[in-house]
Scaffold this motif. Structure first.
Motif, PDB file in Angstrom:
ATOM      1  N   GLY A  79      16.049  71.486  42.493  1.00 32.35           N
ATOM      2  CA  GLY A  79      15.597  70.642  41.380  1.00 32.35           C
ATOM      3  C   GLY A  79      14.094  70.709  41.174  1.00 32.35           C
ATOM      4  O   GLY A  79      13.609  70.791  40.036  1.00 32.35           O
ATOM      5  N   GLY A 124      18.695  58.604  36.417  1.00 36.12           N
ATOM      6  CA  GLY A 124      19.491  59.661  37.048  1.00 36.12           C
ATOM      7  C   GLY A 124      18.632  60.696  37.747  1.00 36.12           C
ATOM      8  O   GLY A 124      19.111  61.451  38.595  1.00 36.12           O
ATOM      9  N   HIS A 125      17.358  60.769  37.378  1.00 32.35           N
ATOM     10  CA  HIS A 125      16.431  61.731  37.984  1.00 32.35           C
ATOM     11  C   HIS A 125      15.549  61.093  39.058  1.00 32.35           C
ATOM     12  O   HIS A 125      14.651  61.766  39.590  1.00 32.35           O
ATOM     13  CB  HIS A 125      15.531  62.342  36.905  1.00 32.35           C
ATOM     14  CG  HIS A 125      16.240  63.293  35.994  1.00 32.35           C
ATOM     15  ND1 HIS A 125      16.873  62.888  34.847  1.00 32.35           N
ATOM     16  CD2 HIS A 125      16.433  64.632  36.078  1.00 32.35           C
ATOM     17  CE1 HIS A 125      17.411  63.943  34.240  1.00 32.35           C
ATOM     18  NE2 HIS A 125      17.169  65.009  34.973  1.00 32.35           N
ATOM     19  N   MET A 147      14.392  60.355  42.303  1.00 35.96           N
ATOM     20  CA  MET A 147      14.508  60.760  43.698  1.00 35.96           C
ATOM     21  C   MET A 147      13.082  60.871  44.241  1.00 35.96           C
ATOM     22  O   MET A 147      12.132  60.881  43.471  1.00 35.96           O
ATOM     23  CB  MET A 147      15.226  62.092  43.846  1.00 35.96           C
ATOM     24  CG  MET A 147      14.517  63.255  43.203  1.00 35.96           C
ATOM     25  SD  MET A 147      15.226  64.825  43.700  1.00 35.96           S
ATOM     26  CE  MET A 147      14.978  64.764  45.463  1.00 35.96           C
ATOM     27  N   CYS A 163      24.014  61.313  46.108  1.00 36.83           N
ATOM     28  CA  CYS A 163      24.531  60.937  44.787  1.00 36.83           C
ATOM     29  C   CYS A 163      24.591  59.425  44.578  1.00 36.83           C
ATOM     30  O   CYS A 163      25.136  58.707  45.423  1.00 36.83           O
ATOM     31  CB  CYS A 163      25.972  61.438  44.646  1.00 36.83           C
ATOM     32  SG  CYS A 163      26.149  63.202  44.727  1.00 36.83           S
ATOM     33  N   LYS A 185      22.597  53.125  39.952  1.00 38.24           N
ATOM     34  CA  LYS A 185      21.211  53.262  39.489  1.00 38.24           C
ATOM     35  C   LYS A 185      20.774  52.016  38.701  1.00 38.24           C
ATOM     36  O   LYS A 185      19.595  51.679  38.641  1.00 38.24           O
ATOM     37  CB  LYS A 185      21.072  54.504  38.607  1.00 38.24           C
ATOM     38  CG  LYS A 185      21.292  55.836  39.355  1.00 38.24           C
ATOM     39  CD  LYS A 185      20.024  56.341  39.981  1.00 38.24           C
ATOM     40  CE  LYS A 185      20.186  57.699  40.628  1.00 38.24           C
ATOM     41  NZ  LYS A 185      18.958  58.199  41.265  1.00 38.24           N
ATOM     42  N   CYS A 236      19.463  62.430  44.000  1.00 36.96           N
ATOM     43  CA  CYS A 236      20.093  63.278  42.986  1.00 36.96           C
ATOM     44  C   CYS A 236      21.069  64.225  43.674  1.00 36.96           C
ATOM     45  O   CYS A 236      20.923  64.527  44.851  1.00 36.96           O
ATOM     46  CB  CYS A 236      19.045  64.126  42.262  1.00 36.96           C
ATOM     47  SG  CYS A 236      17.890  63.159  41.278  1.00 36.96           S
ATOM     48  N   ASN A 252      24.367  65.033  36.112  1.00 38.35           N
ATOM     49  CA  ASN A 252      23.934  66.292  36.729  1.00 38.35           C
ATOM     50  C   ASN A 252      22.538  66.632  36.213  1.00 38.35           C
ATOM     51  O   ASN A 252      22.333  66.725  35.002  1.00 38.35           O
ATOM     52  CB  ASN A 252      24.916  67.430  36.402  1.00 38.35           C
ATOM     53  CG  ASN A 252      24.669  68.648  37.266  1.00 38.35           C
ATOM     54  OD1 ASN A 252      23.539  69.122  37.393  1.00 38.35           O
ATOM     55  ND2 ASN A 252      25.719  69.154  37.878  1.00 38.35           N
ATOM     56  N   VAL A 253      21.594  66.775  37.110  1.00 37.00           N
ATOM     57  CA  VAL A 253      20.204  67.033  36.691  1.00 37.00           C
ATOM     58  C   VAL A 253      20.049  68.407  36.037  1.00 37.00           C
ATOM     59  O   VAL A 253      19.035  68.669  35.398  1.00 37.00           O
ATOM     60  CB  VAL A 253      19.199  66.897  37.869  1.00 37.00           C
ATOM     61  CG1 VAL A 253      19.122  65.456  38.371  1.00 37.00           C
ATOM     62  CG2 VAL A 253      19.532  67.848  39.016  1.00 37.00           C
TER      63      VAL A 253
END
Ligand code: DUC
Ligand code: ZN
Ligand code: ZN
Length: 472
Positions: free
Chosen positions: A266, A285-286, A288, A319, A325, A339, A416-417
């Motif tokens: 990533g 979602g991103h 991290m 995950c 989140k 992620c 999904n990144v």
């Protein structure tokens, strides 16, 4: 049960050559041109395809209890997703709570991992210190095959190590011949910056990278490197995401210090603009740590991989679904950090690495498999296409393409990144210790097939480091 992979091109860390590969039971039994087919052998046609060591992801967190929730991919679903993408082994992390006995945490993780579909090993995190920790590190190393220990320099008031713990634990690693690893971010600075941002009313995901700027990572990487230098231990730094961390590694290596660097798929591709997206679910979602960085850092990481300052590629697979989140809807510091990526790392590295000419196919094998096996003492059982090695193999179609999506992936997460990216380079077949676990889109992973991998202590570079530094 035997299988012949016929007519492919074997790619290992050194070179490529045309050969058939015969699997007998769990091992590679023969490699050569035009091998005979023993009666009862299943034949896989690998014409036009590559046969490579299965990927090793040295950094995953299956079903990790973290930030008030639990990571949604467990050891079965996560390793099965890995097999669908050509990854056949993981090294996950036992993370004891502060004051929790190491052995108790280790047994807990061993129990959780029994359902794994692919082989696995553990790093054990050192989150506190007393005599029992010193003793249990020895027990884990000598009796339980744990030859690397992890140190979080971030996550203050939770699992963060201060310098005293780092120095004690690195010293113990030297005594044992184990490898210390670090998550390099200055947790004290992160804590202070988070507080200041929230007080200023910056509560959305855009605050996440602001609270963890590159200098925070560079400082910790450099501090860990200098502590390792003074004590005389080799060091492995996980998920390097930025130029200051890379520079610290390059400088130390240039001075003869043995420092290994890991980079996440990533971090090679995604930049920090994702955090400014107004859609909370997308931005969160991103989230991290370390965060995705401004664009110039991605090019530098590729260069670090090409230059040999970074040695392994991983995912930090951890995950959390949208409802998890959402815990940080009003405060970015409460968004669970993590992620996914285990299913896509190999394709992403092939497409953007080999496809762009940054990596040769053999360099791809090194950074996705062989280097991790060698650094973490799994080689040559893992990370090699060799007679006698475990039949952890991926048959790779370098010309096939697929479009990555949460709608079709096997990871147990709704995001999904790499969503929407079409990548060329696809695993058509994956073998896990001889078991065909993925065949042309059919996931045949078997719950509980994975075995715990005990890893020996020491090794060539630990010995070389002892001779160089006189430590130990
Ligand atoms: N970073 C993450 O994003 N998740 C889990 C732990 C870590 O260090
Ligand atoms: Zn980390
Ligand atoms: Zn991690």
């Amino acid at each position: 049960m035997s299988t012949l992979i016929r007519g492919g091109t074997v790619v290992d860390a050194e070179h490529s050559y045309r050969a058939d590969v015969l699997i007998a039971g769990e091992r590679i039994a023969a490699i050569g041109e035009d091998l005979e087919v023993p009666i009862g052998t299943e034949v896989i046609d690998a014409g036009g395809q590559l046969v490579m060591p299965g990927g090793i992801d040295p950094h995953t967190h299956m079903q990790l209890p973290f930030m008030g929730t639990v990571a949604s991919d467990d050891f079965y679903s996560g390793t099965a997703a890995g097999l669908a993408g050509g990854t056949t082994s993981i090294i996950d992390f036992v993370i004891p709570n502060p004051q929790q006995p190491l052995m108790e945490a280790f047994e807990t993780w061993r129990g959780w991992a029994e359902k794994a579909a692919a082989d696995y090993a553990f790093h054990v995190a050192i989150t506190w210190w007393d005599e029992s920790v010193h003793r249990d590190m020895g027990l884990l190393a000598s009796e339980h095959g744990v030859s690397s220990f992890k140190h979080f320099m971030a996550y203050k008031n939770a699992i963060m190590c201060d310098d005293e713990v780092l120095v004690n634990s690195f010293s113990r690693c030297i005594e044992l011949g184990a490898l210390p690893t670090v998550h390099a971010e200055n947790g004290e600075l992160v804590f202070r910056l988070q507080k200041a941002l929230v007080e200023r009313g910056i509560t959305g995901p855009e605050g996440h990278p602001m609270s963890r700027p590159p200098a925070v990572e560079g400082e910790a990487a450099n501090r860990a490197i200098r502590i390792a230098e003074v004590l005389g231990t080799p060091l492995y730094i996980v998920h390097n995401s930025c130029i200051p961390a890379l520079q610290a590694i390059a400088r130390a290596r240039g001075e003869g210090q043995r420092v290994f660097g890991e980079v996440l798929a990533g971090h090679l591709l995604i930049d920090d603009s994702v955090y400014r997206n107004p859609d909370f679910e997308f931005a969160a979602g991103h989230v991290m740590s370390p965060p995705f960085r401004p664009k110039e850092h991605q090019e530098a990481l590729w260069q670090g991989l090409q230059a040999g300052h970074l040695h392994t590629t991983a995912t930090d697979h951890c995950c959390f679904c949208a409802p998890q989140k959402a815990a940080g809807k009003d405060d970015f510091t409460k968004i669970p950090n993590g992620c996914a990526g285990i299913e896509d790392r190999m394709s992403v590295l092939w497409h953007y690495g080999v496809g762009s000419g940054r990596l040769t196919p053999s360099e791809f094998v090194r950074v996705t498999s062989t280097n991790a096996a060698q650094i973490f003492n799994l080689y040559p059982r893992k990370g090699a296409v060799a007679v006698g090695a475990d039949a952890d193999l991926v048959v790779w179609d370098p010309a096939a393409s697929r479009t990555i999506s949460a709608k079709t992936h096997h990871q147990n997460i709704d995001f999904n990144v790499f969503e929407g990216r079409t990548v060329t380079g696809v695993a058509t077949h994956t073998f896990s210790r001889g078991l065909l676990a993925w065949a042309n889109g059919d996931l045949r992973a078997v719950r509980g097939h994975g075995r715990y991998l005990k890893r020996p202590l020491g090794g060539d570079y630990v010995e070389a480091n002892r001779r160089r530094t006189g430590a130990g």
